[in-house]
Design a protein around this motif. Structure first.
Motif, mmCIF file in Angstrom:
data_model
loop_
_atom_site.group_PDB
_atom_site.id
_atom_site.type_symbol
_atom_site.label_atom_id
_atom_site.label_comp_id
_atom_site.label_asym_id
_atom_site.label_seq_id
_atom_site.Cartn_x
_atom_site.Cartn_y
_atom_site.Cartn_z
ATOM 1 N N UNK A 54 0.855 -1.182 0.000
ATOM 2 C CA UNK A 54 0.000 0.000 0.000
ATOM 3 C C UNK A 54 0.888 1.229 0.000
ATOM 4 N N UNK A 55 0.548 2.191 -0.865
ATOM 5 C CA UNK A 55 1.267 3.455 -0.943
ATOM 6 C C UNK A 55 0.272 4.580 -0.707
ATOM 7 N N UNK A 56 0.509 5.367 0.324
ATOM 8 C CA UNK A 56 -0.323 6.538 0.599
ATOM 9 C C UNK A 56 0.377 7.779 0.086
ATOM 10 N N UNK A 57 -0.347 8.578 -0.707
ATOM 11 C CA UNK A 57 0.225 9.786 -1.291
ATOM 12 C C UNK A 57 -0.511 11.023 -0.812
ATOM 13 N N UNK A 58 0.139 12.162 -0.965
ATOM 14 C CA UNK A 58 -0.472 13.444 -0.613
ATOM 15 C C UNK A 58 -1.396 13.838 -1.760
ATOM 16 N N UNK A 59 -2.674 14.010 -1.446
ATOM 17 C CA UNK A 59 -3.633 14.389 -2.485
ATOM 18 C C UNK A 59 -3.874 15.897 -2.472
ATOM 19 N N UNK A 60 -4.459 16.380 -3.553
ATOM 20 C CA UNK A 60 -4.646 17.815 -3.763
ATOM 21 C C UNK A 60 -5.906 18.368 -3.115
ATOM 22 N N UNK A 61 -6.681 17.507 -2.463
ATOM 23 C CA UNK A 61 -7.931 17.965 -1.856
ATOM 24 C C UNK A 61 -8.262 17.091 -0.647
ATOM 25 N N UNK A 62 -9.104 17.631 0.221
ATOM 26 C CA UNK A 62 -9.596 16.867 1.359
ATOM 27 C C UNK A 62 -10.903 17.501 1.814
ATOM 28 N N UNK A 63 -11.917 16.688 1.964
ATOM 29 C CA UNK A 63 -13.205 17.181 2.438
ATOM 30 C C UNK A 63 -13.800 18.259 1.546
ATOM 31 N N UNK A 64 -13.549 18.185 0.242
ATOM 32 C CA UNK A 64 -14.112 19.146 -0.686
ATOM 33 C C UNK A 64 -13.313 20.433 -0.824
ATOM 34 N N UNK A 65 -12.187 20.529 -0.134
ATOM 35 C CA UNK A 65 -11.363 21.744 -0.206
ATOM 36 C C UNK A 65 -10.013 21.427 -0.837
ATOM 37 N N UNK A 66 -9.455 22.399 -1.571
ATOM 38 C CA UNK A 66 -8.135 22.240 -2.188
ATOM 39 C C UNK A 66 -7.041 22.364 -1.135
ATOM 40 N N UNK A 67 -6.103 21.429 -1.152
ATOM 41 C CA UNK A 67 -4.969 21.437 -0.222
ATOM 42 C C UNK A 67 -3.774 22.080 -0.921
ATOM 43 N N UNK A 68 -3.177 23.081 -0.270
ATOM 44 C CA UNK A 68 -1.986 23.746 -0.811
ATOM 45 C C UNK A 68 -0.693 23.207 -0.206
ATOM 46 N N UNK A 69 -0.737 22.845 1.071
ATOM 47 C CA UNK A 69 0.472 22.385 1.759
ATOM 48 C C UNK A 69 0.091 21.346 2.804
#
Length: 159
Positions: A54-69
């Motif tokens: 299993x590989x977990x990656x940093x995604x660009x969104x969470x809970x409907x909001x865009x993640x910047x950092x």
């Protein structure tokens, strides 16, 4: 003369069907990029018929909001807790080899955050053991995620 004798071993029994004596091959929390190849190599075992990764990656969104950092922080006991979780997985499944690494520090979208892998005699066991390992790691190891969203909001996850 009396003594105790081990029961006869069934003809179909093979030691490879059991877990390995010391299957925990790699556990680490790192502030450097993670390697899928390193984790995959760590769980190779000639008696394993199934390997799950299993590989977990940093995604660009969470809970409907865009993640910047995004950044991860770990408690000083995190590696010891990771070992406890790994030992529990080994106790519950016939694990031939197990590896888990988690990243800390600032990560970019797409970076690898966690890589775990398990090898077992059969595929079903490997899938189940790998899922238990990552689920327990996420719930029990004190590693916290700090997200900054594009609207300026911030959130701690797991704290």
């Amino acid at each position: 003369m009396s003594g105790t004798h081990a029961p006869p071993v069934p003809a179909h029994f093979h030691p490879g069907e059991q877990g390995a004596a010391d299957p925990i091959r790699l556990l680490a929390i790192r502030d450097t990029p993670l390697s899928v190849d390193e984790v995959f190599a760590a769980v190779q075992d000639p008696a394993a018929g199934g390997m799950a990764l299993f590989v977990g990656t940093v995604r660009s969104h969470d809970g409907g909001a865009d993640v910047d950092a995004l950044g991860y922080s770990a408690h000083p006991t995190a590696e010891a807790e990771m070992r406890r979780v790994a030992e529990k997985t080994v106790a519950d499944f016939p694990v031939r080899a197990l590896a888990a690494v988690h990243r800390v520090g600032d990560l970019a979208i797409g970076d690898l955050a966690v890589v775990v892998a398990v090898s077992c005699p059969h595929r079903a066991e490997a899938f189940e053991a790998c899922r238990k390992l990552i689920d327990d790691l996420k719930h029990e190891v004190p590693i916290w995620k700090h997200q900054t969203f594009s609207d300026g909001a911030e959130e701690w996850v797991g704290a």
